[in-house]
Design a protein around this motif. Sequence first.
Motif, mmCIF file in Angstrom:
data_model
loop_
_atom_site.group_PDB
_atom_site.id
_atom_site.type_symbol
_atom_site.label_atom_id
_atom_site.label_comp_id
_atom_site.label_asym_id
_atom_site.label_seq_id
_atom_site.Cartn_x
_atom_site.Cartn_y
_atom_site.Cartn_z
ATOM 1 N N PRO A 15 0.881 -1.401 0.048
ATOM 2 C CA PRO A 15 -0.084 0.053 -0.137
ATOM 3 C C PRO A 15 0.870 1.489 0.165
ATOM 4 C CG PRO A 15 -0.346 -1.317 2.013
ATOM 5 C CD PRO A 15 0.814 -1.849 1.260
ATOM 6 N N PRO A 16 0.204 2.338 -0.312
ATOM 7 C CA PRO A 16 1.091 3.645 -0.077
ATOM 8 C C PRO A 16 1.898 3.720 1.148
ATOM 9 C CG PRO A 16 -1.184 3.986 -0.802
ATOM 10 C CD PRO A 16 -1.109 2.793 -0.332
ATOM 11 N N LEU A 17 2.963 4.493 0.996
ATOM 12 C CA LEU A 17 3.940 4.864 2.119
ATOM 13 C C LEU A 17 3.300 5.125 3.407
ATOM 14 C CD1 LEU A 17 6.712 5.384 3.761
ATOM 15 C CD2 LEU A 17 6.603 7.454 2.210
ATOM 16 N N THR A 18 2.176 6.252 3.367
ATOM 17 C CA THR A 18 1.749 6.866 4.483
ATOM 18 C C THR A 18 0.107 6.327 4.921
ATOM 19 O OG1 THR A 18 0.722 8.739 3.353
ATOM 20 C CG2 THR A 18 3.021 9.062 4.316
ATOM 21 N N GLY A 19 0.021 5.200 4.062
ATOM 22 C CA GLY A 19 -1.360 4.411 4.360
ATOM 23 C C GLY A 19 -2.328 4.626 3.181
ATOM 24 N N ILE A 33 5.355 5.669 17.975
ATOM 25 C CA ILE A 33 6.040 6.298 19.015
ATOM 26 C C ILE A 33 7.534 6.487 18.565
ATOM 27 C CG2 ILE A 33 6.777 5.955 21.193
ATOM 28 C CD1 ILE A 33 4.444 4.272 21.863
ATOM 29 N N THR A 34 8.082 5.369 18.088
ATOM 30 C CA THR A 34 9.618 5.569 17.587
ATOM 31 C C THR A 34 9.551 6.459 16.474
ATOM 32 O OG1 THR A 34 10.020 3.398 18.234
ATOM 33 C CG2 THR A 34 11.447 4.010 16.757
ATOM 34 N N ALA A 35 8.594 6.170 15.315
ATOM 35 C CA ALA A 35 8.574 7.376 14.372
ATOM 36 C C ALA A 35 8.633 8.749 14.717
ATOM 37 C CB ALA A 35 7.695 7.054 13.249
ATOM 38 N N CYS A 36 7.487 9.137 15.592
ATOM 39 C CA CYS A 36 7.683 10.405 16.178
ATOM 40 C C CYS A 36 8.911 11.042 16.839
ATOM 41 C CB CYS A 36 6.566 10.839 17.099
ATOM 42 S SG CYS A 36 4.866 10.503 16.434
ATOM 43 N N LEU A 37 9.424 10.122 17.644
ATOM 44 C CA LEU A 37 10.769 10.527 18.336
ATOM 45 C C LEU A 37 11.907 10.565 17.293
ATOM 46 C CD1 LEU A 37 10.388 7.839 21.603
ATOM 47 C CD2 LEU A 37 10.137 10.661 21.449
ATOM 48 N N MET A 38 11.833 9.514 16.416
ATOM 49 C CA MET A 38 12.948 9.958 15.174
ATOM 50 C C MET A 38 12.692 11.256 14.365
ATOM 51 S SD MET A 38 13.071 5.973 13.782
ATOM 52 C CE MET A 38 14.245 6.434 12.317
ATOM 53 N N ALA A 39 11.503 11.585 14.353
ATOM 54 C CA ALA A 39 11.371 12.951 13.631
ATOM 55 C C ALA A 39 11.633 14.131 14.113
ATOM 56 C CB ALA A 39 9.644 12.785 13.148
ATOM 57 N N SER A 55 5.411 14.583 7.363
ATOM 58 C CA SER A 55 6.217 14.205 6.488
ATOM 59 C C SER A 55 7.639 13.536 6.950
ATOM 60 C CB SER A 55 6.459 15.490 5.477
ATOM 61 O OG SER A 55 7.295 16.495 5.868
ATOM 62 N N LEU A 56 7.997 14.243 8.138
ATOM 63 C CA LEU A 56 9.071 13.425 8.908
ATOM 64 C C LEU A 56 8.994 12.319 9.253
ATOM 65 C CD1 LEU A 56 10.687 16.805 10.558
ATOM 66 C CD2 LEU A 56 11.167 15.970 8.373
ATOM 67 N N THR A 57 7.877 12.102 10.033
ATOM 68 C CA THR A 57 7.357 10.777 10.432
ATOM 69 C C THR A 57 7.105 9.704 9.394
ATOM 70 O OG1 THR A 57 4.911 11.209 10.428
ATOM 71 C CG2 THR A 57 5.825 11.776 12.401
ATOM 72 N N ALA A 58 6.762 10.209 8.241
ATOM 73 C CA ALA A 58 6.647 9.377 6.934
ATOM 74 C C ALA A 58 8.148 9.004 6.829
ATOM 75 C CB ALA A 58 6.063 10.096 5.963
ATOM 76 N N LYS A 59 9.022 9.715 6.736
ATOM 77 C CA LYS A 59 10.438 9.482 6.444
ATOM 78 C C LYS A 59 10.898 8.247 7.494
ATOM 79 C CE LYS A 59 11.098 13.201 3.673
ATOM 80 N NZ LYS A 59 11.602 14.741 3.834
ATOM 81 N N HIS A 111 9.228 6.422 9.247
ATOM 82 C CA HIS A 111 8.312 5.194 8.925
ATOM 83 C C HIS A 111 9.049 4.471 7.702
ATOM 84 C CE1 HIS A 111 4.733 2.744 8.176
ATOM 85 N NE2 HIS A 111 4.263 3.377 7.166
ATOM 86 N N GLN A 112 9.357 5.044 6.560
ATOM 87 C CA GLN A 112 9.985 4.390 5.438
ATOM 88 C C GLN A 112 11.077 3.706 5.753
ATOM 89 O OE1 GLN A 112 10.745 7.695 2.644
ATOM 90 N NE2 GLN A 112 12.611 7.939 3.456
ATOM 91 N N ASN A 113 11.941 3.943 6.962
ATOM 92 C CA ASN A 113 13.004 3.263 7.314
ATOM 93 C C ASN A 113 12.698 2.344 8.233
ATOM 94 O OD1 ASN A 113 15.118 4.496 5.701
ATOM 95 N ND2 ASN A 113 14.817 6.276 6.982
#
Length: 388
Positions: free
Chosen positions: A60-64, A100-106, A252-256, A258-260
Amino acid sequence: MKPANALLEQTGTTIFTVMSALSLQHGAINLGQGFPDTEGPADIVQAAAEALLDQRNQYPPLTGLPELKSAIAAASQRFYGLPIDPAAGVCVTSGATEAITACLMALLNPGDEAILIEPLYDTYLPVVKLLGATARLVRLEPPGWELPRAALAAAFGPKTKLLLLNSPMNPTGKVFTPDELDFIAGLLRQHDAYAVCDEVYEHLVFPPARHIPLMALPGMTARTLRIGSAGKTFSLTGWKVGYISGPPDLISLTAKAHQNLTFTTAPNLQRAVALGLAKPDAYFSALAQTLMHQRDLLDTGLRRLGFRTLPADGGYFITADFSALGFHGDDAAFCRAITTQAGVAAIPLSAFYAASPPGSYVRFAFCKQPAVLTEALARLARWINATP
Ligand code: PMP
Ligand code: GLN
């Protein structure tokens, strides 16, 4: 061999897995790890099953999927009057854990400070550390779990990048009050910091308590990432569908991130969760009502047995003080004893503190059928009566 990652080498296996394994080994009733013992709504499960069979099983698409992102935005408007851009303001993840991890990474750079409130969910601290940031811990203490306002204010400083808020809170069952949220929002605005809001229990709130997203407070929309979990909202914890909503520049940063991490989430589950989020209000209130009855059943029973239980206004858990039972040992020893001897598993509260935990508190999950809770109470009663 060279040493591998030092932080992960020091990190133990999560307490939820440890206690579930011990519970299984001893045939105990598992009131430890928080998961319901009934299936979620049959129509959603059916929709997920059917969705596997209609040729949409590739990435599916990257962000859902757009239908899920629209449903998340619509639910945000319906329940809280929060307008979210369905295309650019949502990122679907594989569970709230990933979110949670994606937000902290962002948001975090090495050297930044993140304010975390104890008792805390067990992924927060390791992830902050893995990102090279520093955690500033602010403690809530039983029995009142009051927000220590002076200590919270003192934790903020020039390096503060974000505060992670979990409301309704695991393990305490605390639902932060409008006044407390106001205070927190004021500090975040004053220090120009972000909020990451873990709101996985948003729909598991027991009246008269009411959940208010921190994002809904003045000046907070642009600085808040809000996290939800279909696992909790639809009693399907194994599905691991989470979502982040917020301002497009942060999403858009959380998506980056998430892509990793995972890049995407199973499409059939996303489609089924989209249907779930469109359910009428009655579904959401019935879910909270059912859990509230289960809370009351367990709470009354534990009190009769001599535990001192603390109020739980939301979530899956009751915190109980066992000090009046005359047990010699700490909370971890108590949980091991009741799992192996009484046949009822629980989680020691010390697992939610980085250091110096309050000694005699344990967490029981009440997201179980009434007959199961009743049997767990009977087992505890037999054990207490038999223990000299
Ligand atoms: N945050 C809190 C406070 C939780 O209790 C849990 C899980 N039970 C999660 C996040 C993780 O949610 P998920 O299962 O959707 O990853
Ligand atoms: N959130 C659940 C709990 O607090 C456990 C989730 C997990 O095991 N990762 O019990």
